[in-house]
Enzyme design. Structure first.
Site: not given
Ligand code: HEM
Ligand SMILES: *[C@@H]1O[C@H](CO)[C@@H](O)[C@H](O)[C@H]1NC(C)=O
Ligand SMILES: *[C@@H]1O[C@H](CO)[C@@H](O)[C@H](O)[C@H]1NC(C)=O
Ligand SMILES: *[C@@H]1O[C@H](CO)[C@@H](O)[C@H](O)[C@H]1NC(C)=O
Length: 603
Positions: A201, A205, A381-382, A385, A522, A526
């Site tokens: 993560q 990010h 793909l990434y 969650h 992926g 990558s």
């Molecule tokens: C409890 C843990 C986590 C929470 C609460 C969380 C929450 C979120 C939220 C709120 C978003 C924005 C999505 C939206 O507004 O539609 C997001 C995006 C994303 N999350 Fe998580 N996330 C968590 C853990 C992870 C983990 C471990 C990964 C592992 C790779 C991950 C990968 C992503 C990716 C790739 C995005 C897209 C980001 C972007 O395009 O800006 N997340 N997540």
């Protein structure tokens, strides 16, 4: 009553007219995606006519279906992605990989094949972006939009997936409920630790930055590994994080350890919900990194690493000013990041017996472009969650997810050593169906909806694009019968399953965290994103870039273990992407899952 009957008749007549008019117009032939092997479907002047543009491809014919002679020979020898994977993870061939690993020229050859074969699957430079349905120069030049791998389904198609499947896609809440809600936590059969998930993560990010407020195809990404996750997204934030002394970042001592500054003291823009106390609000590289203590841990360790590197550089170059120490330190942490991603992280995820090494020099003299653009399908793909557990065990203290979120102060309280140790011992979840915890369900829902906004082509079209055989039945896709039947009822046709849904419901290889589509789609993004970094090019990849031999060595010998141990005082904790007690036999195969379709009246 009569009036109603009259209106009904009028309505039927009008409907019949509209339907007849629609039937007159030929269906856009590109809706059935006739062009193969990366040929471009191109509408002709006559309605209903089209050509496949096969120029510069190793294929020809109306649908770019026929390989040229030498391509045919090469294809004949080329193993399928499935068999390549089989060879790389085969225990019976471990002896062979041991030899390859220890003989330099064999290993260099193997690594070069991996790099080149993965990267050549992608369009470089990219052809498509998220605003237009066709090739534009914007795909390369406009950094505020993601590139995309396949163009969208044309707007004038009979169904959302082109010509296959139903007229409307399944209700998103029904999908979430039927296939994704976690009932009982299912651990990753590869034994990944949650230290791995926070690495994923924190690392990704830095380049997956969707401008959600604009639209799901817009981004504020720098389109590559630029370590903005450590230093902030722009120069303004970077300046707020810097101390302007000896090249270092500003840090404060709390509970006898160095930590990032409080947000009130370094006024970087951060996203904290109201009510979070000041001693849990820190100034970090990404506005979102206050979300989870695991992210705060990585931020802390990387900032300490930057400062440690600056001390070494100052020893080597007592005459260097703050700016040069800072900039060179940043190049070194960037190099370390790529080294650790390739050799610790990708190696762990791939579980190959061949050593996945970071050796930019094996590409010198080969056709490889040092440019990168982040692709929106890679972002989807990434979305991993399901890796997140429902609670965390910090040295025996069980903290529920909702009490863990926005609690950076937990790292200060327990210390970085205890935190690292605990995260290394706790298992991550299986990236599969029925494994989304409560706090991430809304993200899943948005992801599916954004995929629809972007008019992603079907899961099977993406498989074909990445040289994987499209699934011919729902059972073949899921590897079982119950979910397959439910999917069939909802989508009607296996060629109409959506990309992200397919990736999560796809059967898993034995002892594998991901299905073949996530891996084979992926990996090219990558590999390309890592090896196309400017520092990997022949002009950068040399000692002088990194402040001399000592700095270059820090990059070339970086490991996850050292990253933590060099920056945590006292005894080094366990630092591992795989939990220690993991035994290979302890596997829960996806097919053992007891799936009950929701009661009919809810459908
Ligand atoms: C409890 C843990 C986590 C929470 C609460 C969380 C929450 C979120 C939220 C709120 C978003 C924005 C999505 C939206 O507004 O539609 C997001 C995006 C994303 N999350 Fe998580 N996330 C968590 C853990 C992870 C983990 C471990 C990964 C592992 C790779 C991950 C990968 C992503 C990716 C790739 C995005 C897209 C980001 C972007 O395009 O800006 N997340 N997540
Ligand atoms: C990039 O595309 C966005 C979205 O269409 C647009 O608002 C912006 O002005 C473009 N930027 C450049 C530099 O062309
Ligand atoms: C720098 O990035 C932050 C988000 O991290 C943003 O709030 C700020 O407006 C940006 N500043 C400039 C000058 O672009
Ligand atoms: C929490 O972790 C400790 C080791 O730090 C272990 O002894 C204990 O069994 C774990 N508790 C649970 C509920 O997993």
């Amino acid at each position: 009553m009569r009036l109603e009957l009259f209106l009904l008749v009028i309505g039927l007549v009008l409907f019949a007219r509209v339907a007849a008019a629609a039937a007159d117009k030929p269906v856009n032939p590109c809706c059935s995606f006739p062009c193969q092997n990366r040929g471009v479907c191109f509408n002709g002047k006559e309605p209903g006519s089209y050509t496949c543009d096969c120029a510069n491809l190793p294929f020809y014919g109306k649908h770019c279906e026929t390989p040229y002679f030498w391509t045919r020979i090469a294809l004949w020898f080329k193993p399928s992605p499935e068999s390549v994977h089989g060879l790389l993870v085969s225990e019976n061939l471990k002896w062979l990989w041991d030899i390859v690993n220890s003989v330099k020229f064999l290993h260099d050859w193997a690594i070069r094949r991996v790099y080149l074969s993965r990267a050549e699957i992608l369009d470089t430079p990219p052809l498509y972006e998220t605003i237009h349905d066709y090739t534009t120069i914007t795909a390369t030049t406009n950094h505020s939009v993601y590139a995309r791998c396949l163009p969208p389904v044309p707007l004038d198609c009979p169904t959302p997936m082109g010509v296959k499947g139903k007229k409307t896609l399944p209700d998103v809440d029904l999908l979430v409920k039927t296939f994704f809600v976690r009932e009982k936590f299912r651990p990753d059969p590869q034994g990944s630790s949650v230290l791995m998930t926070f690495f994923a993560q924190h690392f990704t990010h830095m380049f997956f930055k969707t401008s959600y407020r604009a639209n799901p195809g817009a981004t504020w990404s720098g389109h590559g590994v630029d370590v903005t996750s450590i230093y902030g997204s722009n120069v303004t934030d970077e300046h707020l994080l810097r101390s302007f002394k000896d090249g270092k970042l500003k840090m404060q001592v709390l509970n006898n350890e160095e930590f990032p500054m409080y947000a009130r003291d370094a006024r970087v823009f951060m996203m904290y919900p109201p009510g979070i106390p000041e001693d849990s609000r820190f100034a970090l590289g990404h506005p979102f990194f206050g979300l989870l203590p695991g992210l705060f841990l990585y931020q802390t360790i990387w900032m300490r690493e930057h400062n440690r590197v600056c001390d070494i550089l100052r020893e080597e170059h007592p005459d260097w000013d703050d700016e040069r120490l800072f900039q060179t330190g940043k190049l070194i942490t960037l190099g370390e990041t790529i080294k650790i991603v390739v050799e610790d992280y990708v190696q762990h995820l791939a579980s190959y017996y061949v050593n996945v090494a970071f050796k930019p020099e094996v590409l010198f003299g080969y056709p490889f472009q040092y440019s990168n653009k982040i692709v929106v399908e890679f972002n989807h793909l990434y979305h991993w969650h399901p890796l997140m557990p429902d609670s965390f065990n910090i040295s025996g203290n069980i903290v529920k997810m909702k009490d863990y979120m926005f609690r950076s102060d937990l790292v200060v309280k327990h210390g970085t050593a205890a935190m690292t140790d605990s995260l290394s011992r706790q298992r991550a979840g299986h990236m599969s169906h029925h494994n989304h915890g409560a706090v991430t369900l809304h993200v899943l829902r948005d992801t599916i909806l954004h995929g629809r906004d972007l008019r992603f082509q079907s899961f099977n079209n993406y498989r074909a694009r990445f040289n994987l055989k499209p699934y011919s039945s729902f059972e073949e896709l899921t590897g079982e019968t119950k979910m397959a039947a439910e999917l069939e009822r909802l989508y009607g046709d296996v060629d109409a399953v959506e990309m992200y849904v397919g990736m999560l419901l796809e059967k898993r290889r034995k002892r594998a965290l991901f299905g073949s589509t996530i891996v084979d789609m992926g990996a090219p993004f990558s590999v390309k994103g890592l090896l196309a970094n400017p520092i990997c090019s022949p002009v950068y990849w040399k000692p002088s870039t990194f402040g001399g031999e000592r700095g270059f060595d820090i990059v070339r010998t970086a490991t996850l273990q050292k990253l933590f141990c060099n920056n945590i005082k006292g005894k080094c904790p366990l630092v591992s992407f795989r939990v220690p007690e993991f035994v290979e036999g302890d596997v829960e195969e996806a097919t053992n899952f007891n799936f009950r379709p929701p009661p009919r009246d809810e459908l």
